[in-house]
Design a protein around this motif. Sequence first.
Motif, PDB file in Angstrom:
ATOM      1  N   GLY A  30      41.322  35.065  16.035  1.00 43.36           N
ATOM      2  CA  GLY A  30      40.749  36.035  16.595  1.00 43.36           C
ATOM      3  C   GLY A  30      42.253  35.968  17.783  1.00 43.36           C
ATOM      4  O   GLY A  30      43.015  35.824  17.539  1.00 43.36           O
ATOM      5  N   LYS A  31      41.166  37.597  18.803  1.00 42.80           N
ATOM      6  CA  LYS A  31      42.470  38.370  18.976  1.00 42.80           C
ATOM      7  C   LYS A  31      42.482  37.179  20.649  1.00 42.80           C
ATOM      8  O   LYS A  31      43.819  36.617  20.735  1.00 42.80           O
ATOM      9  CB  LYS A  31      41.277  39.523  20.296  1.00 42.80           C
ATOM     10  CG  LYS A  31      42.245  39.912  21.059  1.00 42.80           C
ATOM     11  CD  LYS A  31      43.889  41.319  20.729  1.00 42.80           C
ATOM     12  CE  LYS A  31      43.996  41.243  21.547  1.00 42.80           C
ATOM     13  NZ  LYS A  31      45.376  42.314  21.082  1.00 42.80           N
ATOM     14  N   LEU A  32      42.105  36.398  20.994  1.00 42.41           N
ATOM     15  CA  LEU A  32      42.271  35.042  21.772  1.00 42.41           C
ATOM     16  C   LEU A  32      42.748  34.034  21.688  1.00 42.41           C
ATOM     17  O   LEU A  32      42.128  33.561  20.208  1.00 42.41           O
ATOM     18  CB  LEU A  32      40.585  34.891  22.742  1.00 42.41           C
ATOM     19  CG  LEU A  32      41.319  33.546  23.658  1.00 42.41           C
ATOM     20  CD1 LEU A  32      41.978  33.859  24.467  1.00 42.41           C
ATOM     21  CD2 LEU A  32      39.764  33.743  23.668  1.00 42.41           C
ATOM     22  N   GLY A  75      40.824  29.739  20.495  1.00 47.02           N
ATOM     23  CA  GLY A  75      40.388  30.706  19.228  1.00 47.02           C
ATOM     24  C   GLY A  75      39.583  29.923  18.329  1.00 47.02           C
ATOM     25  O   GLY A  75      39.891  29.539  17.981  1.00 47.02           O
ATOM     26  N   SER A 104      36.676  40.184  23.938  1.00 47.86           N
ATOM     27  CA  SER A 104      36.901  39.383  22.979  1.00 47.86           C
ATOM     28  C   SER A 104      35.628  38.750  22.936  1.00 47.86           C
ATOM     29  O   SER A 104      35.896  37.601  21.559  1.00 47.86           O
ATOM     30  CB  SER A 104      37.366  37.767  23.725  1.00 47.86           C
ATOM     31  OG  SER A 104      39.156  37.722  23.937  1.00 47.86           O
ATOM     32  N   ASP A 105      34.852  38.830  22.710  1.00 45.33           N
ATOM     33  CA  ASP A 105      33.450  38.646  22.019  1.00 45.33           C
ATOM     34  C   ASP A 105      33.051  39.163  20.981  1.00 45.33           C
ATOM     35  O   ASP A 105      32.942  40.872  21.214  1.00 45.33           O
ATOM     36  CB  ASP A 105      32.157  38.957  23.799  1.00 45.33           C
ATOM     37  CG  ASP A 105      31.157  38.601  23.308  1.00 45.33           C
ATOM     38  OD1 ASP A 105      30.708  37.720  22.115  1.00 45.33           O
ATOM     39  OD2 ASP A 105      30.404  38.880  23.936  1.00 45.33           O
ATOM     40  N   VAL A 118      46.211  33.043  29.885  1.00 41.46           N
ATOM     41  CA  VAL A 118      45.792  33.416  28.171  1.00 41.46           C
ATOM     42  C   VAL A 118      46.700  33.689  27.010  1.00 41.46           C
ATOM     43  O   VAL A 118      47.959  34.828  27.086  1.00 41.46           O
ATOM     44  CB  VAL A 118      44.429  34.631  28.586  1.00 41.46           C
ATOM     45  CG1 VAL A 118      44.253  35.363  26.827  1.00 41.46           C
ATOM     46  CG2 VAL A 118      43.718  34.267  29.642  1.00 41.46           C
ATOM     47  N   GLU A 124      43.068  29.983  25.665  1.00 41.85           N
ATOM     48  CA  GLU A 124      42.872  29.910  27.342  1.00 41.85           C
ATOM     49  C   GLU A 124      42.985  28.928  27.846  1.00 41.85           C
ATOM     50  O   GLU A 124      42.316  27.994  27.353  1.00 41.85           O
ATOM     51  CB  GLU A 124      40.861  30.924  27.556  1.00 41.85           C
ATOM     52  CG  GLU A 124      40.794  31.183  28.407  1.00 41.85           C
ATOM     53  CD  GLU A 124      39.568  31.100  28.736  1.00 41.85           C
ATOM     54  OE1 GLU A 124      39.455  31.225  30.123  1.00 41.85           O
ATOM     55  OE2 GLU A 124      38.558  31.027  27.651  1.00 41.85           O
ATOM     56  N   PHE A 174      39.340  41.882  29.092  1.00 39.67           N
ATOM     57  CA  PHE A 174      39.365  41.314  27.484  1.00 39.67           C
ATOM     58  C   PHE A 174      38.883  40.468  27.593  1.00 39.67           C
ATOM     59  O   PHE A 174      38.529  40.196  26.244  1.00 39.67           O
ATOM     60  CB  PHE A 174      41.101  40.370  28.420  1.00 39.67           C
ATOM     61  CG  PHE A 174      41.811  39.580  27.095  1.00 39.67           C
ATOM     62  CD1 PHE A 174      42.290  40.493  26.524  1.00 39.67           C
ATOM     63  CD2 PHE A 174      42.101  38.772  27.003  1.00 39.67           C
ATOM     64  CE1 PHE A 174      43.705  39.679  25.359  1.00 39.67           C
ATOM     65  CE2 PHE A 174      42.454  38.066  25.660  1.00 39.67           C
ATOM     66  CZ  PHE A 174      43.055  38.574  24.978  1.00 39.67           C
ATOM     67  N   GLU A 175      38.206  39.302  28.390  1.00 37.58           N
ATOM     68  CA  GLU A 175      37.001  38.525  28.192  1.00 37.58           C
ATOM     69  C   GLU A 175      36.187  39.606  27.060  1.00 37.58           C
ATOM     70  O   GLU A 175      35.558  39.117  26.520  1.00 37.58           O
ATOM     71  CB  GLU A 175      36.451  37.859  29.066  1.00 37.58           C
ATOM     72  CG  GLU A 175      37.797  37.245  30.122  1.00 37.58           C
ATOM     73  CD  GLU A 175      36.859  36.033  31.192  1.00 37.58           C
ATOM     74  OE1 GLU A 175      35.971  36.502  31.006  1.00 37.58           O
ATOM     75  OE2 GLU A 175      37.795  34.920  31.095  1.00 37.58           O
ATOM     76  N   ALA A 219      47.381  35.662  23.439  1.00 39.86           N
ATOM     77  CA  ALA A 219      47.085  36.516  22.501  1.00 39.86           C
ATOM     78  C   ALA A 219      46.704  36.244  21.314  1.00 39.86           C
ATOM     79  O   ALA A 219      48.332  35.813  21.161  1.00 39.86           O
ATOM     80  CB  ALA A 219      46.051  37.467  23.140  1.00 39.86           C
ATOM     81  N   ARG A 220      46.783  37.094  20.096  1.00 44.05           N
ATOM     82  CA  ARG A 220      47.333  36.885  19.029  1.00 44.05           C
ATOM     83  C   ARG A 220      48.554  38.243  19.290  1.00 44.05           C
ATOM     84  O   ARG A 220      48.510  38.717  19.390  1.00 44.05           O
ATOM     85  CB  ARG A 220      46.100  37.544  17.944  1.00 44.05           C
ATOM     86  CG  ARG A 220      46.409  37.267  16.299  1.00 44.05           C
ATOM     87  CD  ARG A 220      45.260  38.256  15.392  1.00 44.05           C
ATOM     88  NE  ARG A 220      45.586  39.423  15.683  1.00 44.05           N
ATOM     89  CZ  ARG A 220      44.066  39.556  15.693  1.00 44.05           C
ATOM     90  NH1 ARG A 220      42.952  39.269  15.810  1.00 44.05           N
ATOM     91  NH2 ARG A 220      44.164  41.459  15.943  1.00 44.05           N
TER      92      ARG A 220
END
Length: 617
Positions: free
Chosen positions: A299-301, A362, A574-575, A324, A304, A570-571, A326-327
């Motif tokens: 996932g993008k995240l 993630g 990420s949903d 955080v 965290e 950003f969160e 990220a990918r």
Amino acid sequence: MALISMRDVFWGIGGFPLLDHITFQMEKGERIGLLGRNGVGKSTLMKIMAGEMEPDGGEIWKQQGLKIGVLKQDVPLHGELTVFDVVAGRSGINFSGFENSSSEIEPKNKASLENANLVHETNTVLSKFNLDSSAIFSSLSAGMKRRVLFARAFSNDPDILFLDEPTNHLDIETIVWMEDFILRQVKTLFFVTHDRMLLQRIATRILELDRGQVTSYACDYSTYLKRRQGDLDSEEKRNAVFDKKLAAEETWIRQGIKARRTRNEGRVRALEELRKIRKERRKKIGDASLKLQEAEKTGKLVVEVSAITYSYHEHLCINHFSTVIARGDKIGILGPNGAGKTTLLKLLLKEIEPQTGYVRHGTNLQIAYFDQLRATLDEQKTVRENIGEGNDYVVVDGDKRHVIGYLQDFLFSPDRCHTPVHILSGGEKNRLTLAKLFARPANLLVMDEPTNDLDAETLELLEDLLFQYQGTLLLVSHDRAFLNQVVTSTMVFEGDGSITEYAGGYDDWLKQRPSEKPAQRHPDKGSESARAREKQGAKPLRKLGYMEKRELESLPRHIDTLEKEHQRLFEVLSDPLFYKKDKNEMASVKAGLENLEMEIQKGYQRWEELDAVEKQQ
């Protein structure tokens, strides 16, 4: 007059020799860097030059009374000796005339004057290297042990200092200190290293050991790279012309000799000589074929981290750190030995739990972990058994490959594949660890000091591989050039458990960090710049105005507010449920995130500008 001369030196048993009739000499004041692929005989050549080994043939001359200091690649244990014992032991004087090994002892036998001189000289060296004479050697970190052994090699004021991989186990700060010390204190140096920045800064001449021969390049490292490529291109052309001539002669001989004339007989003898030359030609060692298997995207995240703290034996390693990942992020982790870099990796991987805060992963993570201690290798098993794990095949990108063929990509010959791991060189163990790592798909690659003992060619291949890698990378390394080429951001241990994030690699960190640190590390450069400004009559540095001071004070709070809003958006992104919303709403959130990133960047740039002016006042 040369300090050391070698003529027609030969060493090797069976097959092609490691040293094949080598001739060269070393002059006073030279700093020679010896390069070559893993296993070509660099350490052997150094040992022969230092008098620790005898060649199988040839002649070696050394200047009368020549004093030699040696820093070996391996770190001995030395039992419970103090640092003073280890450093002073280089002189070979017996310590039985002392009650203990501290600097306050009083000599009490017939050799008292000689021993008193030893104490004074040893303490002088300890002071230069900033070492605690009473510390127990076996209790020191690997990096500090290397520093002590470097002091021991230097203790008898050698005419030539031999260093074998001197930067192994050292953190970046100590490596830079070593460079400065060598430039100031060491007159003549012969060293083997994979550290390209050390080579560029220190070496005045490059020797390359390849296929049993040494080639000398009287230049710095960057110039050597250009000249060497030219030599390789010329060699390739010469071989092509030779092979074309040999092929033509082979065609002629197959057509038959029409007459037993002298001319034809001579041509046959010439062909036999060509065949002999071709048979004896030693092929250049090939490059490893490195290829990563990438798993499905995360996932993008990816990770965290929120306000984590971790202490070890009352030492605060990490203090309220948040980030955080990220990918696609490629993050370098810097810090002194013992700061907690490996601990941070274990926390990020959830191998250990933080004492406060939390770490959240993630989705769809597939992790591959390169351990600097090579704990994934079974030393008692063979190379093949470590990769195959009881199977004859490994699956690479969905295709079955025989273990032997796969290992040949990492420069292991079929014979070497049946060798127990414990007798491999350091570079071979690292290549084997890479082979084991890359045999499984991963989208999060975690590498703890992967560059130790690797030759320059393999390092460059690994750099290219990681640069093109589409997954996420966490990298602990003391190789500054490697960090510059690979990572997009760095996490730096700043002391007292504080970790600061910077954009870019090692050089970018040097530019962004507070200006006092470079001045402390390179005091000579700072003082020279100040004197230069005084001589040139430079104008006084400008001062901040009242409004600029107010702006500087408010910028940290302003940036913090922007970053919190950035984190919130950003969160949201990420949903997974977010992507079921209206297209206009999604576009608005994405645009807002991009605008915030620009504002944060502008804020940091302005903060850096104003902070630089304030520090000059």
